[in-house]
Design a protein around this motif. Structure first.
Motif, PDB file in Angstrom:
ATOM      1  N   THR A  43       0.866  -1.172   0.000  1.00 40.05           N
ATOM      2  CA  THR A  43       0.000   0.000   0.000  1.00 40.05           C
ATOM      3  C   THR A  43       0.905   1.226   0.000  1.00 40.05           C
ATOM      4  O   THR A  43       1.796   1.343   0.847  1.00 40.05           O
ATOM      5  N   HIS A  45       1.050   5.278   0.387  1.00 40.46           N
ATOM      6  CA  HIS A  45       0.325   6.412   0.958  1.00 40.46           C
ATOM      7  C   HIS A  45       1.022   7.696   0.527  1.00 40.46           C
ATOM      8  O   HIS A  45       2.248   7.787   0.611  1.00 40.46           O
ATOM      9  N   ASN A  80      -4.228   6.852  -0.810  1.00 44.54           N
ATOM     10  CA  ASN A  80      -3.472   5.593  -0.839  1.00 44.54           C
ATOM     11  C   ASN A  80      -4.140   4.594  -1.760  1.00 44.54           C
ATOM     12  O   ASN A  80      -5.314   4.704  -2.073  1.00 44.54           O
ATOM     13  N   THR A  82      -3.690   0.121  -2.865  1.00 43.46           N
ATOM     14  CA  THR A  82      -3.096  -1.179  -2.571  1.00 43.46           C
ATOM     15  C   THR A  82      -3.028  -1.989  -3.861  1.00 43.46           C
ATOM     16  O   THR A  82      -3.928  -1.936  -4.689  1.00 43.46           O
ATOM     17  N   ASN A 121       3.717  -1.216   3.767  1.00 43.43           N
ATOM     18  CA  ASN A 121       3.259   0.157   3.577  1.00 43.43           C
ATOM     19  C   ASN A 121       4.419   1.059   3.219  1.00 43.43           C
ATOM     20  O   ASN A 121       5.493   0.975   3.823  1.00 43.43           O
ATOM     21  N   TYR A 123       5.092   5.119   2.877  1.00 39.49           N
ATOM     22  CA  TYR A 123       4.507   6.426   3.175  1.00 39.49           C
ATOM     23  C   TYR A 123       5.350   7.531   2.560  1.00 39.49           C
ATOM     24  O   TYR A 123       6.563   7.612   2.809  1.00 39.49           O
TER      25      TYR A 123
END
Length: 147
Positions: A43, A45, A80, A82, A121, A123
């Motif tokens: 994912t 972000h 975000n 995925t 994740n 970011y």
């Protein structure tokens, strides 16, 4: 050939090949079937960490296969998405950013970022002086890009 002859020929082939079915089943049962290769899920972000009472952050993110569209992010808003890394490991996403009179475009995800820098994740924090990256929002992000 007559239609009757064709039907007879078809039936002969069908019944004679069906006698081979047990043989093919035995062979198929002996061929090992491995587990499918693991597919890494990520994912990404993009978070607007720009000062309040300023311009909105405008972004456009895409890959070779997916256009995620244009988005206007207010302060602290998180955009975000995925996805799974493709089996060739060539998944790549880039974003184009606009804020005030500044703009910047770069890859926000590629094989190296995914395998070396993200657990699951990734970011990206967009700040007044540039773009910061972390794989854990609670750890201190590091500056990766300037405007």
């Amino acid at each position: 050939m007559s239609c009757l002859l064709l039907k007879s020929l078809f039936m002969i082939i069908l019944f004679s090949s069906s006698s081979l079915l047990p043989f093919f089943q035995v062979v198929a049962d002996r061929v090992p079937i491995g587990d499918p290769p693991p597919i890494d899920k990520y994912t990404v972000h993009v978070i607007n960490n720009l000062p309040s009472n300023q311009f909105l952050l405008k972004i456009h993110c895409a890959s070779g296969d997916d256009d995620l569209g244009f988005h206007d992010l207010s302060v602290n808003q998180d955009f975000n998405w995925t996805f799974n890394m493709n089996i060739f490991g060539t998944t790549l996403f880039f974003c184009h950013f606009w804020w005030s009179n500044k703009d910047k475009a770069f890859e926000v995800f590629n094989h190296d970022i995914g395998t070396k820098n993200c657990a699951t994740n990734c970011y990206w924090l967009v700040r007044e002086d540039g773009f910061y990256f972390t794989d854990d929002i609670n750890n201190g992000p590091q500056k990766w890009q300037t405007w």
